[in-house]
Design a protein around this motif. Structure first.
Motif, PDB file in Angstrom:
ATOM      1  N   THR A 752      19.742  29.690  80.488  1.00 47.03           N
ATOM      2  CA  THR A 752      20.466  28.046  81.384  1.00 47.03           C
ATOM      3  C   THR A 752      19.321  27.288  81.165  1.00 47.03           C
ATOM      4  OG1 THR A 752      21.657  29.583  83.089  1.00 47.03           O
ATOM      5  CG2 THR A 752      20.987  26.701  83.885  1.00 47.03           C
ATOM      6  N   THR A 754      17.567  23.229  82.022  1.00 46.49           N
ATOM      7  CA  THR A 754      17.455  22.757  83.161  1.00 46.49           C
ATOM      8  C   THR A 754      16.820  21.905  83.147  1.00 46.49           C
ATOM      9  OG1 THR A 754      17.604  24.592  85.591  1.00 46.49           O
ATOM     10  CG2 THR A 754      17.592  22.123  86.375  1.00 46.49           C
ATOM     11  N   THR A 783      23.143  27.725  78.597  1.00 47.21           N
ATOM     12  CA  THR A 783      24.066  26.852  79.281  1.00 47.21           C
ATOM     13  C   THR A 783      23.340  25.383  79.981  1.00 47.21           C
ATOM     14  OG1 THR A 783      25.297  28.918  80.033  1.00 47.21           O
ATOM     15  CG2 THR A 783      25.310  26.513  81.693  1.00 47.21           C
ATOM     16  N   TRP A 784      23.590  24.242  79.850  1.00 43.99           N
ATOM     17  CA  TRP A 784      22.804  22.894  80.486  1.00 43.99           C
ATOM     18  C   TRP A 784      23.131  22.893  81.627  1.00 43.99           C
ATOM     19  CZ3 TRP A 784      19.514  21.989  77.049  1.00 43.99           C
ATOM     20  CH2 TRP A 784      19.830  21.921  75.759  1.00 43.99           C
ATOM     21  N   ALA A 785      21.614  22.735  82.550  1.00 47.63           N
ATOM     22  CA  ALA A 785      22.108  22.686  84.311  1.00 47.63           C
ATOM     23  C   ALA A 785      20.851  20.820  84.520  1.00 47.63           C
ATOM     24  CB  ALA A 785      21.615  23.411  85.090  1.00 47.63           C
ATOM     25  N   THR A 786      20.685  20.344  85.430  1.00 48.32           N
ATOM     26  CA  THR A 786      19.897  19.343  85.911  1.00 48.32           C
ATOM     27  C   THR A 786      20.138  19.468  87.313  1.00 48.32           C
ATOM     28  OG1 THR A 786      21.622  18.475  87.302  1.00 48.32           O
ATOM     29  CG2 THR A 786      21.659  18.178  84.782  1.00 48.32           C
TER      30      THR A 786
END
Length: 834
Positions: A752, A754, A783-786
């Protein structure tokens, strides 16, 4: 024999003797024979008073009481006195025949030299009374006197003499009429007494021998007779090995010829001689306790010899001094040398020396002491060669004979002339070594103090003053020749043409350093002139003159530190040839301007206990003022100036709102120019808008880093190069940084990723390019997250794009965001393979 009845017999005893005489000569009953055969029987004669109580004896009685007895030549009196005859006066002559006089008490009249007292039977006695000044001449064959010395009599003196027979007489006692309590039995040398406050019985000879006066040794001390003759004879014949000879207040000693004082002897006067007023009617020749020296006469001091408390004056000076003309002529009468030292540890202390060409010459003697004297000579004290630890201290070298003359020093040059001499006050020459010249005062000397070819000489708290106008002044303190290690400490020079003159080439090692420390200088021209030599000039005060410190082309490395200049036209005059040898620091200028700034010739380390070094601008507050640091050096012209600098620049001084900038300077086209400014708000900008470049074609900045780089109106000339972060491994999760625009991540697991937290304002934009690379295994997913509140919108479909899964393959994705938005706009821009 004559009949004693013819004289004046008064007493009972005298009458008895007269009766005995009458009995012998008239009655004819005198005994005859010897002791063992007394002769005819002698019966009492009733009524006559005479009897014969025993053989060989005659007696006389009055009213039955015996008064006198004559036994075998011995006369005894009972109840009567024996009155001797007073002889008729005898006139003094070479021979006074005491055997021929009628009487035992003999008056001697007149004056003569008496060499004989005539002849009388042994045991005859006479009492002599003198009415005049006769001389009893000592002669072991005729007259033996107390002490074995001739005696000069005075009116009323008495002498008791006894005949030894054969014309020899002995003076048993002598009484002086002038001293009625003095009875001389011998010469009095062995009379003993205990001194007041003492405890030991001592003889006169021992006590008086401790301190003789010049009178005691035969000097007349009347100012007329040449006392040098008597004194030289005493020194040549005395058995004493040293001592003190006093010159009383009543004495006026005259040495018509030179005299040498032997080792261990001192001549001591009463001291206290000084200025005489009024000069018009006073004469130094009238003072007591003086030694006057004739033409060419000198006093030479041997080892440990000394002079103390004396007035030593040259004979032939004009006295009194009524006016300026006489005073001026008096200076020209000075001649000869007063005192020369010819042995170690000689001293001249507390004396007054007047009218000599040279007062004291130490003559190369070691440990000479010249202390506390007053001197008015052409040249006063010469510390002359080869000396060691000498002291020249507390001497007053002043115009004593002319300073109080009416009209002297009234402002004109002519009236000041009697106060000056063309010589020196104290001169140290010829290898003089390790000596101190301290607390002396020299006035009116062309050269007050000189160190020439000397070593380790200290001038300490000495003063040099001169007349006004100062015609004839040369220098207060001169260090010349091959002098080394000279110190001028806490001294004063006033009204000198030059206060300190240094022209020293030093010794074999050229060690010509001179220290001038703590002085007060007020010259009419140059205060300190360094022609040759290395001078350390520190903590001095300058109050007048055209120049403060002058360093000529021959000056050696030196320093000018911590001095104060007031009313000096040009404080520092440093020749261009030596400016780079000089250290100039911490000087103060009051009412004058000095172009030469502070300078050091070595690295400087400043240690501040507070952690800061302050360069303070003490001028009144004004915008643009502030402390500065200037870096400079020499130019081709030979001058020196600033190369670059940094300075404080006051913007506001209002209490509570003070603000200042920091300005950077550099020299351009001969002038210092302000180029860059660090503002009080932290901004860094050029001093002049659009005037200068940052970097050049050949001198480029490698990188410029900032938390947020903002460029406006930027023109790019060439490629824009952006640095990427060093590759990081993702693991199961990784957060991108908000620092670098390009970030490289290797996928080592299904991960992941971020996006970072980012704060933007106004029209700001931010872009992050992510390089994703599969590790050696491949087939890793992402997996891309903010951050909370942010979202990602993908280009087109709104779904995250696929990435390369082959081991080692690269995918590039760009994320962009604007101020005021929570949306990251994202797009895949390139993919390697499948």
């Amino acid at each position: 024999m004559t009949n004693p009845l013819a004289d004046d017999w008064k007493s009972t005893g005298d009458q008895l003797l007269a009766s005995l005489w009458n009995l012998i000569t008239t009655v004819g009953l005198a005994p005859s024979g010897t002791t063992t055969n007394p002769g005819m029987a002698f019966a009492d004669e009733p009524g006559t008073g005479f009897s014969r109580p025993a053989a060989g004896t005659m007696a006389a009685s009055v009213l039955g009481v015996e008064q006198a007895r004559l036994t075998q030549g011995a006369l005894s009196l009972t109840g009567a006195a024996l009155n001797q005859l007073r002889a008729a006066p005898v006139v003094a002559a070479a021979t006074v025949d005491l055997g021929a006089v009628k009487g035992n008490y003999v008056p001697i009249t007149g004056s003569a030299s008496i060499t004989s007292l005539g002849t009388a039977q042994a045991g005859a006695e006479r009492l002599l009374r003198f009415d005049g000044a006769s001389t009893l001449v000592q002669d072991p064959t005729k007259i033996i006197l107390p002490g074995g010395a001739s005696i000069t009599t005075a009116a009323g003196d008495l002498a008791w003499v006894v005949s030894e027979g054969g014309g020899l007489w002995r003076c048993v006692e002598f009484w002086s009429a002038a001293s009625p309590f003095l009875r001389i039995n011998g010469n009095g040398s062995q009379v003993t007494a205990i001194a007041a406050g003492g405890s030991v019985l001592r003889t006169n000879a021992a006590r008086f021998g401790e301190r003789l006066s010049l009178y005691d040794v035969g000097c007349a001390c009347n100012g007329v007779a040449n006392d040098a003759t008597a004194l030289a004879l005493f020194f040549a014949t005395t058995t004493l090995t040293g001592g003190v000879l006093a010159v009383p207040e009543s004495a006026k000693v005259y040495f018509g010829a030179s005299i040498t004082i032997p080792a261990g002897w001192s001549i001591v006067g009463p001291g206290g001689h000084g200025v005489l007023t009024p000069a018009s009617t006073s004469s130094y020749y009238n003072l007591g306790g003086q030694i006057a020296l004739g033409a060419g006469a000198t006093i030479t001091l041997s080892e440990r010899a000394g002079l103390r408390g004396l007035l030593i004056i040259r004979r032939g000076l004009t006295q009194p001094v009524p006016d300026v003309a006489t005073a001026t002529a008096l200076i020209g009468q000075f001649s000869g040398t007063a005192v020369v030292m010819a042995g170690a540890d000689a001293q001249v202390v507390g004396c007054m020396l007047l009218g000599h060409s040279l007062g004291v010459d130490t003559g190369g003697s070691e440990r000479a002491r010249v202390i506390g004297n007053k001197s008015h000579c052409t040249n006063d004290i010469h510390l002359n060669g080869g000396t060691d630890v000498c002291e020249i201290g507390e001497n007053n070298l002043w115009p004593f004979m002319t300073a109080r003359v009416t009209g002297v020093h009234n402002g004109s040059d002519a009236s000041a002339a009697p106060l000056r001499t063309a010589g020196f006050g104290v001169k140290v020459t010829g290898g003089a070594d390790w000596s101190n010249v301290y607390k002396n005062m020299a006035y009116g000397k062309a050269y007050a103090y000189i160190a020439e070819n000397s070593s380790n000489i200290s001038f300490d708290r000495c003063q040099a003053d001169y007349t006004s106008p100062n015609t004839g002044s040369v220098a207060g303190f001169s260090v010349i020749g091959t002098s080394i290690y000279t110190s001028i400490l806490n001294c004063t020079g006033v009204a000198q043409a030059t206060c300190v003159y240094i022209d020293s080439t030093g010794g074999a090692l050229a060690d010509n350093g001179v220290r001038v420390i703590g002085g007060i200088w007020a010259a009419s021209a140059t205060n300190i002139n360094v022609v040759n030599g290395a001078a350390a000039i520190t903590s001095n005060q300058f109050y007048s003159g055209t120049q403060g410190v002058v360093c000529g082309a021959g000056a050696e490395p030196g320093s000018i530190i911590g001095n104060y200049f007031q009313n000096v036209a040009d404080p520092l005059v440093i020749d261009a040839a030596v400016i780079d040898k000089m250290e100039i620091l911490g000087n103060s200028y009051d009412g004058v301007t000095e172009a030469q700034g502070n300078r050091l010739n070595a690295n400087l380390m400043v240690k501040a206990s507070s952690g800061a070094v302050t360069i303070m601008d003490t001028r009144p507050m004004a915008p643009g003022f502030g402390g500065s640091l200037l870096l400079g050096g020499p130019f081709e012209s030979g001058s020196f100036g600033g190369y670059a600098g940094v300075r404080g620049h006051l913007v506001a001084g209002t209490a509570g709102n003070e603000a200042a900038d920091l300005v950077f300077q550099a020299r351009r086209l001969g002038s210092m120019v302000d180029y860059l400014r660090l503002g009080y708000d932290g901004q860094f900008y050029p001093e002049v808008d659009n005037a200068n470049d940052n970097g050049t074609d050949s001198k480029r900045w490698r990188s410029v880093r900032a938390v947020l780089g903002q460029f406006s109106n930027v023109a790019y000339d060439g490629l824009v190069k952006v640095s990427a972060t060093t590759q990081v491994d993702s693991g199961a999760a990784v957060t991108l940084t908000a620092v670098n625009a390009i970030q490289r991540v290797r996928l080592t697991n299904n991960a992941t990723i971020t996006l970072p937290a980012l704060t933007l304002s106004g029209t700001e934009r931010s872009e992050i390019a992510v390089e994703l690379v599969q590790d050696g295994t491949g087939n890793r997913s992402v997996t891309w997250a903010t951050q909370a509140g942010d979202i990602i919108k993908w280009d087109g479909s709104g779904v995250a794009p696929a990435i390369a899964t082959t081991a080692g393959y690269l995918t590039e994705i760009v994320f962009r965001r604007a101020a005021g938005s929570t949306v990251w706009r994202a797009s895949k821009i390139w993919q390697e393979g499948a």
